[in-house]
Motif scaffolding. Structure first.
Motif, PDB file in Angstrom:
ATOM      1  N   GLU A   1       0.761  -1.145  -0.042  1.00 46.63           N
ATOM      2  CA  GLU A   1      -0.188  -0.083   0.144  1.00 46.63           C
ATOM      3  C   GLU A   1       0.787   1.407  -0.079  1.00 46.63           C
ATOM      4  N   GLU A   2       1.883   1.362   0.835  1.00 52.11           N
ATOM      5  CA  GLU A   2       2.815   2.427   0.850  1.00 52.11           C
ATOM      6  C   GLU A   2       3.578   2.515  -0.608  1.00 52.11           C
ATOM      7  N   GLN A   3       3.928   1.487  -1.296  1.00 50.99           N
ATOM      8  CA  GLN A   3       4.592   1.459  -2.727  1.00 50.99           C
ATOM      9  C   GLN A   3       3.347   2.342  -3.588  1.00 50.99           C
ATOM     10  N   ARG A   4       2.354   1.612  -3.375  1.00 47.95           N
ATOM     11  CA  ARG A   4       1.175   2.206  -4.527  1.00 47.95           C
ATOM     12  C   ARG A   4       1.061   3.584  -4.256  1.00 47.95           C
ATOM     13  N   SER A   5       0.928   4.165  -2.997  1.00 49.88           N
ATOM     14  CA  SER A   5       0.809   5.548  -2.650  1.00 49.88           C
ATOM     15  C   SER A   5       2.145   6.245  -3.040  1.00 49.88           C
ATOM     16  N   THR A   6       3.075   5.764  -2.964  1.00 48.92           N
ATOM     17  CA  THR A   6       4.486   6.387  -3.399  1.00 48.92           C
ATOM     18  C   THR A   6       4.407   6.606  -4.749  1.00 48.92           C
ATOM     19  N   ASP A   7       4.061   5.532  -5.777  1.00 47.62           N
ATOM     20  CA  ASP A   7       4.035   5.409  -7.094  1.00 47.62           C
ATOM     21  C   ASP A   7       3.090   6.540  -7.504  1.00 47.62           C
ATOM     22  N   LYS A   8       1.841   6.512  -6.754  1.00 46.86           N
ATOM     23  CA  LYS A   8       0.682   7.640  -7.292  1.00 46.86           C
ATOM     24  C   LYS A   8       1.524   9.014  -7.036  1.00 46.86           C
ATOM     25  N   ARG A   9       1.962   9.273  -5.884  1.00 51.40           N
ATOM     26  CA  ARG A   9       2.379  10.401  -5.818  1.00 51.40           C
ATOM     27  C   ARG A   9       3.866  11.103  -6.866  1.00 51.40           C
ATOM     28  N   TYR A  10       4.503   9.922  -7.118  1.00 47.46           N
ATOM     29  CA  TYR A  10       5.405  10.258  -8.285  1.00 47.46           C
ATOM     30  C   TYR A  10       4.710  10.561  -9.717  1.00 47.46           C
ATOM     31  N   ARG A  11       4.039   9.490  -9.901  1.00 47.38           N
ATOM     32  CA  ARG A  11       3.323   9.777 -11.276  1.00 47.38           C
ATOM     33  C   ARG A  11       2.386  11.107 -11.323  1.00 47.38           C
ATOM     34  N   ASP A  12       1.898  11.373 -10.112  1.00 42.28           N
ATOM     35  CA  ASP A  12       1.188  12.816 -10.304  1.00 42.28           C
ATOM     36  C   ASP A  12       2.163  13.685 -10.599  1.00 42.28           C
ATOM     37  N   LEU A  13       3.498  13.750  -9.588  1.00 41.56           N
ATOM     38  CA  LEU A  13       4.293  14.879  -9.780  1.00 41.56           C
ATOM     39  C   LEU A  13       4.924  14.842 -11.263  1.00 41.56           C
ATOM     40  N   VAL A  14       5.218  14.028 -11.711  1.00 39.38           N
ATOM     41  CA  VAL A  14       5.688  13.938 -13.136  1.00 39.38           C
ATOM     42  C   VAL A  14       4.826  14.491 -13.995  1.00 39.38           C
ATOM     43  N   GLU A  15       3.456  14.147 -14.004  1.00 39.00           N
ATOM     44  CA  GLU A  15       2.425  14.262 -14.937  1.00 39.00           C
ATOM     45  C   GLU A  15       2.067  15.944 -14.980  1.00 39.00           C
ATOM     46  N   ASN A  16       2.285  16.408 -13.395  1.00 34.58           N
ATOM     47  CA  ASN A  16       1.773  17.854 -13.409  1.00 34.58           C
ATOM     48  C   ASN A  16       2.786  18.923 -13.271  1.00 34.58           C
ATOM     49  N   VAL A  17       4.309  18.254 -13.429  1.00 35.78           N
ATOM     50  CA  VAL A  17       5.359  19.191 -13.654  1.00 35.78           C
ATOM     51  C   VAL A  17       5.112  20.071 -14.852  1.00 35.78           C
ATOM     52  N   PRO A  18       5.370  21.218 -15.214  1.00 34.18           N
ATOM     53  CA  PRO A  18       5.157  22.145 -16.181  1.00 34.18           C
ATOM     54  C   PRO A  18       6.339  21.975 -17.009  1.00 34.18           C
ATOM     55  N   ALA A  19       6.915  20.725 -17.430  1.00 34.61           N
ATOM     56  CA  ALA A  19       8.042  20.846 -18.290  1.00 34.61           C
ATOM     57  C   ALA A  19       7.995  19.238 -18.640  1.00 34.61           C
ATOM     58  N   GLY A  20       8.554  18.950 -19.746  1.00 36.27           N
ATOM     59  CA  GLY A  20       8.614  17.656 -20.517  1.00 36.27           C
ATOM     60  C   GLY A  20       9.529  16.816 -19.581  1.00 36.27           C
ATOM     61  N   VAL A  21       9.021  15.828 -19.212  1.00 37.53           N
ATOM     62  CA  VAL A  21       9.957  14.687 -18.316  1.00 37.53           C
ATOM     63  C   VAL A  21       9.780  13.480 -19.092  1.00 37.53           C
ATOM     64  N   VAL A  22      11.164  12.901 -19.303  1.00 38.19           N
ATOM     65  CA  VAL A  22      11.203  11.544 -19.751  1.00 38.19           C
ATOM     66  C   VAL A  22      12.301  10.709 -18.971  1.00 38.19           C
TER      67      VAL A  22
END
Length: 189
Positions: free
Chosen positions: A112-133
């Motif tokens: 559950e902690e890993q799923r939560s961390t993954d979601k926070r990471y995905r949200d951060l990557v998706e919402n940063v105002p720059a291209g992330v690869v």
């Protein structure tokens, strides 16, 4: 002594035996469960929504495993894994079932902690105002956000799996000169 709870049941799911580890895990003493059906009303598996699936496995004579809440005698529940396997005589006749009960509370919490961390990471990557690869060890693209997709002119599906030195890439300076390999963004990180 075995570290996991061991239980032996007859064909009708009546408990014939539980080991000391089962007693330690559940706080249900042997004499309180012996002779009772696996899903007895106030027992460790009283909330056993999986009992119909278990009965189906028993009817088919196959092994059964589930992750379920197990209730200690004092009422506190914990995540457990219950596995049951048929034991047969040399002629193939079912003698009884042997089961193993494992406390998987820590593992479930870590997942559950890993799923939560993954979601926070995905949200951060998706919402940063720059291209992330994000590249893997072989320079293959493992993750990219929508802004990277827009900037590079490729869908996310087209980006994923490509390597940094893919000959289809044409990195260029603003004046149109091509980047040298050592100037590629992934090589500058």
């Amino acid at each position: 002594a075995l570290p996991h709870g061991i239980l032996v049941l007859d064909a009708d799911l009546q408990l014939l035996f539980v080991n000391p580890a089962f007693v330690a895990l559940t706080a249900w003493p042997d004499d309180a469960v012996r002779g009772r059906t696996l899903g007895f009303d106030d027992g460790p598996f009283a909330d056993a929504a999986w009992l119909p699936a278990l009965r189906e496995a028993i009817a088919a004579g196959r092994e059964f495993s589930t992750e379920t809440w197990c209730r200690r005698r004092a009422g506190r529940a914990f995540w457990s894994e219950l596995s049951l396997a048929p034991v047969r005589d040399v002629g193939g006749r079912l003698l009884h079932w042997v089961g193993e009960l494992r406390d998987i509370e820590r593992r479930r919490h870590a997942e559950e902690e890993q799923r939560s961390t993954d979601k926070r990471y995905r949200d951060l990557v998706e919402n940063v105002p720059a291209g992330v690869v994000v590249h893997g060890p072989g320079s293959e693209i493992r993750l990219a956000n929508q802004e990277a997709s827009r900037l590079l002119g490729l869908s996310l599906e087209q980006l994923l799996g490509r390597v940094a030195i893919d000959p289809r890439w044409h990195f260029q300076h603003e004046d149109g000169r091509p980047f040298a390999l050592h100037e590629y963004p992934v090589n500058r990180v």
